[in-house]
Structures are given as C-alpha cells and as structure tokens.
Design an enzyme around this catalytic site. Structure first.
Site, mmCIF file in Angstrom:
data_model
loop_
_atom_site.group_PDB
_atom_site.id
_atom_site.type_symbol
_atom_site.label_atom_id
_atom_site.label_comp_id
_atom_site.label_asym_id
_atom_site.label_seq_id
_atom_site.Cartn_x
_atom_site.Cartn_y
_atom_site.Cartn_z
ATOM 1 N N ARG A 110 -48.915 -16.140 69.390
ATOM 2 C CA ARG A 110 -49.667 -14.986 68.892
ATOM 3 C C ARG A 110 -49.113 -14.511 67.557
ATOM 4 O O ARG A 110 -49.872 -14.076 66.685
ATOM 5 C CB ARG A 110 -49.651 -13.847 69.909
ATOM 6 N N HIS A 125 -58.401 -10.121 73.338
ATOM 7 C CA HIS A 125 -57.867 -8.876 73.898
ATOM 8 C C HIS A 125 -56.382 -8.787 73.575
ATOM 9 O O HIS A 125 -55.719 -9.807 73.379
ATOM 10 C CB HIS A 125 -58.085 -8.872 75.413
ATOM 11 N N TYR A 126 -55.864 -7.556 73.523
ATOM 12 C CA TYR A 126 -54.441 -7.403 73.202
ATOM 13 C C TYR A 126 -53.537 -7.867 74.339
ATOM 14 O O TYR A 126 -52.359 -8.168 74.128
ATOM 15 C CB TYR A 126 -54.114 -5.946 72.838
ATOM 16 N N ARG A 127 -54.056 -7.962 75.543
ATOM 17 C CA ARG A 127 -53.246 -8.430 76.664
ATOM 18 C C ARG A 127 -53.113 -9.950 76.636
ATOM 19 O O ARG A 127 -53.950 -10.648 76.064
ATOM 20 C CB ARG A 127 -53.856 -7.994 77.993
#
Length: 201
Positions: A110, A125-127
């Site tokens: 990431r 998504h941030y997760r």
C-alpha cells in the site's frame, strides 16, 4: 452477500519508499467466498536505471531466480500499469472506496501504491485484509494449523503470490475459523457481554 475483495501484490527493487521502485504489480478480485473473478492482471514495470543500480544483492538474486529481472527491459510504465490494474478492478468493483486491499503484509504494498499509483490506491477502502495477521494469530493460538498450512509456490512473482495468499486464507478459514453460520445471536450477545463486562475489583 458478495462483497468484493481486491488482492494486490507488488514486487520492488527493495523496501525503501525513498529509493526503491515498483517492478511488478498484479491484481485479482474475489467475492466474499474467495472465488476469483476474471483473469486478473500481472504487469512488469521498467524501473529507473538508478533503482536497478542500487538494488540490494539479496533482492537481485531473488528477482534473477524468479526470472523477473530478465523481463524488466520490456516492462511498461507506471502510468500504463496503473491504468491496466484499475480497468480490471473497476470491471468487478463498481463503486470506489468499497473494497479492501487484501494480501500478505500488504502495508508495504500500500505504501508503494500510495506513492506511485494514487488513483488505484484511492479507489480502495482504507481497511485491509492482511493474511499475515491471521497467520500470526494462528501461530500463537492454533500452532498445529499454522505448521500444517499449505506450502507457498509463488516464487516472488506477483500474481502467483496472490494466488498463494488466497489459498492461505481459504485454508485458515476452514482450519481455524468458526464454521458458518457461526454462533446464533443470543450466543454472540452472551460472548460480547462477558468480554466487555468490567473486571472485578
């Protein structure tokens, strides 16, 4: 329920965001049952000469053994690679910001995506779903399951590494997780109440 999961793996010239470069990126999308959707993408990226010159020897040996180093001269640009991965992801994930990034130790991936492929990273998504976290917990709580997990065959190539990660999560789901459909609502409430109750003085 059919929530999409976006699996991405990157190969780099090293782990430094300051000095190293992306040289391969691959992606597979699965549904919530870990069924792979479509063919996926696997793209070799030609890095700057400076990144090749400063590549640590252990990394050079790894990418030589996998055959990736020999493919770099014919690699594409970062922009083209991002466009191809995004096209595949958008084919199966219609809304941005909904699907988590999945893989093994994906925090590193990431970081490179946020640096070099911002549109792709921003579509997710941030997760994250990090299989290595499940693996670390299994090692502590279910060592027999951990030590009998499937052998990896990815050989540090991005798409093969993703397939290994999906296989790993399928394995841990069956070997370690509570069988579906899990506890009924009353049992779940009972567990939650017991674990959230204040400790006795």
């Amino acid at each position: 329920m059919n929530d999409r999961m976006v699996w991405i793996d990157c190969e780099m010239t090293g782990l430094s965001l300051a000095d190293d470069a992306l040289i391969e990126v691959a992606a597979l999308v699965t549904d919530s049952e870990l069924n792979v959707l479509g063919e996926g993408v696997d793209i070799v990226i030609r890095p700057p000469d400076a990144a090749l010159e400063t590549m640590p020897e252990v990394v050079r040996q790894m990418h030589t053994a996998s055959g990736l180093l020999d493919e770099l001269a014919g690699g594409t640009t970062l922009a083209d690679a991002e466009e191809q991965v995004l096209a595949y992801v958008r084919e199966h994930v219609k809304e941005p910001g909904k699907a988590p990034l999945c893989g093994n130790s994906v925090g590193t991936d990431r970081g490179f995506l946020a640096r070099d492929m911002r549109e792709l990273e921003g579509y997710l998504h941030y997760r994250i779903v990090d299989v290595s976290s499940v693996k670390e917990l299994a090692r502590r709580w279910y060592p027999r399951a951990y030590f009998n997990s499937p052998a990896k065959n990815g050989n540090h190539r991005a798409l093969a590494d993703i397939r290994d990660s999906i296989t790993e999560l399928r394995y841990y789901r069956e070997a370690v997780f509570v069988p579906q459909p899990g506890p009924d609502s009353e049992r779940a409430k009972e567990i939650a109440a017991r674990l959230s109750a204040p400790a006795a003085p």
